[in-house]
Design a protein around this motif. Structure first.
Motif, PDB file in Angstrom:
ATOM      1  N   ILE A 153       0.766  -1.222   0.013  1.00  0.00           N
ATOM      2  CA  ILE A 153       0.073  -0.067  -0.146  1.00  0.00           C
ATOM      3  C   ILE A 153       0.815   1.190  -0.009  1.00  0.00           C
ATOM      4  N   GLY A 154       1.885   1.171   0.884  1.00  0.00           N
ATOM      5  CA  GLY A 154       2.799   2.306   0.820  1.00  0.00           C
ATOM      6  C   GLY A 154       2.818   3.404   1.760  1.00  0.00           C
ATOM      7  N   ALA A 155       2.259   2.809   2.795  1.00  0.00           N
ATOM      8  CA  ALA A 155       1.855   4.035   4.038  1.00  0.00           C
ATOM      9  C   ALA A 155       1.727   2.875   5.240  1.00  0.00           C
ATOM     10  N   ALA A 156       2.796   2.713   6.175  1.00  0.00           N
ATOM     11  CA  ALA A 156       2.434   1.599   7.199  1.00  0.00           C
ATOM     12  C   ALA A 156       1.485   1.791   8.064  1.00  0.00           C
ATOM     13  N   SER A 157       1.336   3.189   8.340  1.00  0.00           N
ATOM     14  CA  SER A 157       0.140   3.313   9.349  1.00  0.00           C
ATOM     15  C   SER A 157      -1.138   2.868   8.648  1.00  0.00           C
ATOM     16  N   LEU A 158      -1.246   3.192   7.392  1.00  0.00           N
ATOM     17  CA  LEU A 158      -2.483   2.792   6.466  1.00  0.00           C
ATOM     18  C   LEU A 158      -2.584   1.048   6.462  1.00  0.00           C
ATOM     19  N   ASP A 159      -1.493   0.507   6.494  1.00  0.00           N
ATOM     20  CA  ASP A 159      -1.391  -0.880   6.471  1.00  0.00           C
ATOM     21  C   ASP A 159      -1.917  -1.452   7.582  1.00  0.00           C
TER      22      ASP A 159
END
Ligand code: IPD
Ligand code: CA
Ligand code: CA
Ligand code: CA
Length: 265
Positions: A193-199
């Motif tokens: 996805i490219g954003a750990a917080s959003l993962d």
């Protein structure tokens, strides 16, 4: 010391919304890469710095004795026992390219400001381009807007959609690729996805069943980890490699241990 968790949450939500609006506005005005930090993928824009400055200023005004730890401006110890752990724009490469999966991540933690040793009290992740706000308080559940989040307790690996990320340190890449190659055959599919917080928020919201990545920094996962746990999932900061980079795994309780076995080392 007992912290007023609802007040910390309200503050984090208000600041995340204001910071997210600023990031989005700067994105619409046009973004250029201000500097490359370690490798080509490790970029910083003026907006990363400006958004962190805004968050830091708002927190200093509201709670001058708290500590601060931010990706762009570093650490400042406090005296209250509470530290704010902040990623002003998580997913900067997405941000720079106009991919909407980027977020402001703000956590309030108590105890030593060291990942693995602190207790997260509040976590807020706000993705302004898609206007989604994830939040959790310790013991108070995890929420996406008004919807309470609950992870699926039992997902078999064969039916699992997983997410991963690749850290900036090229020394991790061979291990990252080998991990994906081990995981792919046992899972439904794998996303980056490219954003750990959003993962992590995606695990909490059931948009993916599990997530793994080696080498995250405290600001990448501080808020998202609490959101996963408060949604009934498990978050692990697992054994560090020889350069001190932990493996992060997050999943529902049924999948977690099985994913750890395949994802390690
Ligand atoms: C990065 C993102 C990316 C992850 C990297 C992080 P940044 O954070 O979360 O998805 O793979 O490990 O460093 O630099 O965009 O805030
Ligand atoms: Ca960065
Ligand atoms: Ca980040
Ligand atoms: Ca960042």
């Amino acid at each position: 010391m007992t912290a007023d968790i609802p007040a910390l949450e309200a503050l984090a939500v208000a600041i995340a919304r204001e910071a997210g609006a600023l990031a989005r506005q700067r994105r619409e005005e046009g973004v250029s890469i201000a500097a490359t930090k370690s490798v080509l993928a490790d970029i910083v824009t003026e907006a990363d710095r400006e958004v962190e400055d805004l968050i830091r200023e708002r927190l200093r005004d509201a709670r001058p004795s708290d500590g601060f730890l931010g990706e762009e401006s570093g650490a400042e110890p406090g005296t209250s026992g509470i530290t704010w752990v902040v990623d002003p724009i998580d997913g900067t490469v997405n941000y720079a390219y106009g991919i909407p999966m980027y977020a402001v991540s703000i956590a309030a933690v108590s105890g030593p400001p060291v990942a693995g040793e602190w207790t997260a009290l509040v976590g807020v992740v706000y993705a302004p381009a898609i206007d989604e706000l994830f939040r959790a308080t310790r013991g108070g559940g995890a929420w996406l807007g008004d919807r309470r989040l609950e992870v699926e307790p039992e997902v078999s690996p064969a039916g699992a959609l997983l997410a991963t990320g690749f850290g900036y340190d090229p020394a991790t890449h061979a291990g990252d690729i080998a991990r994906v190659a081990r995981v792919m055959p046992i899972a439904r599919d794998v996303r980056r996805i490219g954003a750990a917080s959003l993962d992590l928020c995606s695990v909490a919201a059931g948009r993916v069943d599990g997530y793994f990545e080696r080498g995250l920094k405290p600001w990448d996962h501080a808020a998202g980890a609490l959101i996963v746990e408060e949604a009934g999932g498990r978050f692990g900061l697992l054994e560090e490699d020889d350069r001190g980079r932990p493996l992060i795994v997050a999943a529902g309780p049924g999948l977690f241990e099985r994913l750890v076995v395949v994802a390690l080392p």
